[in-house]
Write an enzyme that holds these catalytic residues in place. Structure first.
Site, PDB file in Angstrom:
ATOM      1  N   LYS A 178      35.342  39.255  37.337  1.00 25.38           N
ATOM      2  CA  LYS A 178      34.369  38.474  38.082  1.00 25.38           C
ATOM      3  C   LYS A 178      33.059  38.355  37.316  1.00 25.38           C
ATOM      4  CE  LYS A 178      37.188  37.996  41.496  1.00 25.38           C
ATOM      5  NZ  LYS A 178      37.817  36.688  41.751  1.00 25.38           N
ATOM      6  N   HIS A 197      47.071  30.991  42.496  1.00 22.12           N
ATOM      7  CA  HIS A 197      46.213  32.070  42.982  1.00 22.12           C
ATOM      8  C   HIS A 197      47.010  32.967  43.935  1.00 22.12           C
ATOM      9  CE1 HIS A 197      43.958  33.266  46.653  1.00 22.12           C
ATOM     10  NE2 HIS A 197      43.082  33.751  45.807  1.00 22.12           N
TER      11      HIS A 197
END
Length: 391
Positions: A184, A322
């Protein structure tokens, strides 16, 4: 005649307390759905299980008040394939969406996805074959190689000793058999994020093995600044730099970089994907598409998205759904996609694969269990047993 006798749903909390640049997941949950048929095998009704992916919320209200009653009230014959042996996911899709207006995608898309994916699991079990094989057969897909390229998604922010803990986390994934990662960015300042990226590359061995995900955090100016700073690192891809529906931002970035751009997990319909292809500047052979059947009405809609991509000159090797879980592993294998992500360390009990799946050298092979094999995932077993008690 085969028929759906009952449909049950329970809301399952996600495990863990992790944060990306935008969201804390500690309060999130997932709808786990059981579609029960009147077909008996080994003394029990054949039952399909599905869920609406991770990183959102359970959809109990939409399912129990609208979609499940519509399916159970329908003429059973209208839900079957022509041979009356299997249940038609596209017909069930249509019945569940009766009286729903176009547009308004979001929670409705993930509610139907949980139900529709359970039908695919049910059909594969009726055929007594793994879901990937059934998906390939239904779509006429030639599966070139059952091993699916995968990468470990994680790299969330730690409140203390962040760099050391990040490297420890990624090394743990390497020890499991992963050779590529996603971390991230956007939850700290640029300098801190660059330090995190370099720490990840040190463990991965090359920038091409590290993708970064901003979770839609940046405006155009900040996205360009990050892109310029990361370009020399030759990263695997830059994911969701800005709002997922800001196609102009994506187009601006696409014109000034050779780094692959990734998006799609927050596109919940075929029309969303069409607009991305029209206005987002995505490039054939370069960029990554991450649409997730569990968030976008199910596999019926996802297959239409895949056709739209191919019509626009893209290829299946650019598709990495995803979700990081077993359902998308089977979808990636059965549709011969580029690969899928995995969540081996977070988002239990759904994230990651089961012990029956073989993982080595960055590739994972689904098991031969009928359906998606959710029953083989030990963390899910208590919740599946709870659903079975209601059957």
């Amino acid at each position: 005649m085969h028929r759906i006798s009952r449909i049950h749903e329970i809301s399952v909390p996600l495990e863990g307390d992790v944060t990306n640049a935008v969201v804390n997941f500690s309060a999130h949950d997932v709808s786990l759905v059981a579609v029960v048929s009147n077909v008996i095998k080994q003394g029990r009704p054949v039952t399909g299980y599905g869920f609406n992916s991770i990183g959102r919320f359970a959809q109990r209200g939409i399912l129990h008040e609208r979609m499940i009653p519509r399916v159970l009230a329908a003429d059973p014959a209208l839900l079957l394939t022509e041979d009356e042996v299997f249940f038609d996911p596209a017909l069930i899709f249509s019945v569940a969406m009766e009286n729903e207006k176009p547009g308004g995608h979001g929670d409705r898309a993930s509610a139907l996805a949980a139900l529709e994916l359970a039908v695919w699991d049910l059909n594969a079990k009726l055929a007594d074959e793994p879901a990937w094989s059934w998906i390939a057969k239904c779509t006429g897909t030639r599966v070139d190689q059952l091993e699916v390229p995968t990468y470990a998604a994680g790299g969330y922010y730690y409140s203390t000793d962040s760099l050391a803990r990040l490297q420890q986390e990624l090394q743990g994934y390497r020890d499991l058999g992963f050779d590529a990662f996603k971390i991230k960015i956007g939850g700290a300042n640029l300098d801190t994020d660059l330090e995190r990226i370099d720490a990840a590359v040190e463990i991965a061995g090359a920038g091409e093995r590290v993708a970064v995900d901003a979770n839609g955090r940046f405006n155009t100016e900040t996205a360009i600044k990050y892109l310029e700073s990361m370009s020399a690192r030759s990263l695997r891809w830059f994911e969701e730099p800005g709002d997922p529906l800001d196609f102009e931002l994506m187009n601006q970035l696409a014109q000034i970089t050779r780094m692959p751009l990734a998006t799609g997990e927050n596109l919940f319909s075929l029309q969303d994907v069409r607009n991305l292809l029209r206005y987002g500047g995505m490039k054939p052979g370069r960029d990554i598409f991450q649409m997730d059947a569990g968030l976008s009405y199910g596999l019926t809609e996802y297959i239409k998205m895949l056709s739209e991509l191919e019509s626009a000159g893209m290829n299946r090797a650019q598709c990495f759904p995803h979700g990081g879980h077993l359902i998308n592993l089977h979808i990636a294998a059965g549709l011969n996609l580029g690969g899928c992500e995995a969540y081996p360390g977070v988002f239990g009990p759904f994230g990651g694969f089961s012990p029956a799946c073989e993982l080595s050298d960055g590739k994972v092979t689904p098991s031969e269990a009928p359906g998606f094999g959710l029953e083989q995932k030990l963390e899910l077993k208590p919740y599946i047993e709870k659903l079975q008690e209601a059957i």
